[in-house]
Write a protein that holds these residues in place. Sequence first.
Motif, mmCIF file in Angstrom:
data_model
loop_
_atom_site.group_PDB
_atom_site.id
_atom_site.type_symbol
_atom_site.label_atom_id
_atom_site.label_comp_id
_atom_site.label_asym_id
_atom_site.label_seq_id
_atom_site.Cartn_x
_atom_site.Cartn_y
_atom_site.Cartn_z
ATOM 1 N N SER A 164 0.861 -1.195 0.000
ATOM 2 C CA SER A 164 0.000 0.000 0.000
ATOM 3 C C SER A 164 0.890 1.236 0.000
ATOM 4 O O SER A 164 2.058 1.183 0.405
ATOM 5 C CB SER A 164 -0.934 -0.007 1.213
ATOM 6 N N PHE A 165 0.313 2.370 -0.452
ATOM 7 C CA PHE A 165 1.090 3.596 -0.629
ATOM 8 C C PHE A 165 0.387 4.785 0.016
ATOM 9 O O PHE A 165 -0.841 4.823 0.126
ATOM 10 C CB PHE A 165 1.276 3.926 -2.119
ATOM 11 N N SER A 166 1.193 5.780 0.392
ATOM 12 C CA SER A 166 0.674 7.084 0.804
ATOM 13 C C SER A 166 1.813 8.092 0.667
ATOM 14 O O SER A 166 2.984 7.715 0.536
ATOM 15 C CB SER A 166 0.138 7.061 2.243
ATOM 16 N N SER A 167 1.473 9.391 0.721
ATOM 17 C CA SER A 167 2.487 10.427 0.567
ATOM 18 C C SER A 167 2.052 11.696 1.279
ATOM 19 O O SER A 167 0.862 11.896 1.559
ATOM 20 C CB SER A 167 2.734 10.721 -0.917
ATOM 21 N N PHE A 168 3.026 12.564 1.548
ATOM 22 C CA PHE A 168 2.723 13.815 2.239
ATOM 23 C C PHE A 168 2.015 14.803 1.323
ATOM 24 O O PHE A 168 1.346 15.718 1.792
ATOM 25 C CB PHE A 168 4.024 14.440 2.779
ATOM 26 N N TYR A 169 2.160 14.653 -0.004
ATOM 27 C CA TYR A 169 1.619 15.640 -0.926
ATOM 28 C C TYR A 169 0.240 15.265 -1.465
ATOM 29 O O TYR A 169 -0.286 15.932 -2.337
ATOM 30 C CB TYR A 169 2.585 15.860 -2.094
ATOM 31 N N ASN A 170 -0.339 14.177 -0.949
ATOM 32 C CA ASN A 170 -1.648 13.741 -1.426
ATOM 33 C C ASN A 170 -2.377 13.079 -0.280
ATOM 34 O O ASN A 170 -1.802 12.258 0.443
ATOM 35 C CB ASN A 170 -1.469 12.776 -2.605
ATOM 36 N N ASP A 171 -3.643 13.436 -0.109
ATOM 37 C CA ASP A 171 -4.443 12.858 0.982
ATOM 38 C C ASP A 171 -4.865 11.425 0.687
ATOM 39 O O ASP A 171 -5.361 10.731 1.583
ATOM 40 C CB ASP A 171 -5.699 13.707 1.226
ATOM 41 N N THR A 172 -4.678 10.972 -0.539
ATOM 42 C CA THR A 172 -5.112 9.634 -0.914
ATOM 43 C C THR A 172 -4.184 8.582 -0.314
ATOM 44 O O THR A 172 -2.960 8.673 -0.443
ATOM 45 C CB THR A 172 -5.126 9.483 -2.442
ATOM 46 N N ILE A 173 -4.774 7.599 0.344
ATOM 47 C CA ILE A 173 -4.036 6.427 0.811
ATOM 48 C C ILE A 173 -4.451 5.255 -0.076
ATOM 49 O O ILE A 173 -5.615 4.866 -0.095
ATOM 50 C CB ILE A 173 -4.334 6.117 2.288
#
Length: 446
Positions: free
Chosen positions: A221-230
Amino acid sequence: MEPRCFVLVLALAAALSVAVAYDPLDPNGNITIKWDIMSWTPDGYVAVVTINNFQMYRQIMAPGWTVGWTWAKREVIWSMVGAQATEQGDCSRFKANIPHCCKRTPTVVDLLPGVPYNQQIANCCRGGVISAYGQDPASAVAAFQVSVGQAGTTNRTVKVPKNFTLLGPGPGYTCGPGKIVPSTVFLTPDRRRKTQALMTWNVTCTYSQHLASKYPSCCVSFSSFYNDTIVPCAKCACGCEHKTCVQGDSKRLAVTGKHEHAHAAAARGHRDKEAPLLQCTTHMCPVRVHWHVKLNYKEYWRAKIAITNFNYHMNYTQWTLVAQHPNLDNITEVFSFDYKPVVAYGSINDTAMFYGLKYFNDHLMQAGPYGNVQSEVLMRKDASTFTFRQGWAFPRKVYFNGDECQMPPPDEYPYLPNSALPAAAASSSLGAAVAAVVVLLVMIVA
């Protein structure tokens, strides 16, 4: 070539790669079983059998390896040191001395730690556990000694066994035929004299994840500081068919979780691999790997890696995690994990192997509050190619314990918002500039 024919060629190439168990990140990885005949006996020979794990990041976990073969003639095993046959077989034709095993297709397993010294040899008696070669080369080997009877007493009369099999501990390995090779040369302890085996043959076994399981054993799974999408693991990424799962707060865990696991395993014997009992999730994977793009600096960026175990019946000792990413050739620092580059093709250094620190987090506990390990990786940017666009910050492939994990679809990766800078991703200095502009505007309005 027409597009349709091109697709068929690609499909055929993929099928062939599965058939020969080819791993693009570890193209030379295999397990080699070597038989060295050390001496002759009145009706056979004494051999030392060595199992070498040359796989960079795939180990053999508990309950360990199982090796089998078919005798070419009517051989028997008189005795063994460092291992044992799981069945004696029918030895009724022997009146005085009874062999250790009379089966034409013996199955051999390692001895457990702590057996008497007169039953041990070097590199034996670890319960069948063998480390990955890239993680711990000194422990990536196992050995046992076998005394074979009714086998012939010369190089011409001895026949190489057939139909070798290897479980490690489950299916997935395919072994080739035994091939006679030049005799192994040994050095005496003082390293001043060389001796050699009377006869040597090798057996090469390769691993195929497709043969081991119909579904993957882990997901990403992925997430990032620049996008609210997990981006979560795909639904049923590891298959939802015929799998038993329980809720994390289920009362059933008190019975089937920790307590039953310890007592039932002892009652059934250490060789039986218990069926997984998974925590109920949408992906139904025993292991999830989460990659989070955490921070962005002017010359560096930081990613956080978290591994979570959802299996209440499995602890992962000496686990390994392999990631393929273009910027892994510029790793500056790794926190809480050990790290080694995996260079499979010359100067291409885009793959890294991570594993736990000894006595700290090299043991991934079963599902629960302690069933996770995590670390952070700091990487230097390449100013000419670096960008967060198009999912560049996320790995291309992820392996856990040597098995490739199910990745999210590429079109679901967290992307930069439309307002982001068109070139390189905004660095931390951008935030300071924006703050200064806001203060200036407030002063002007005031």
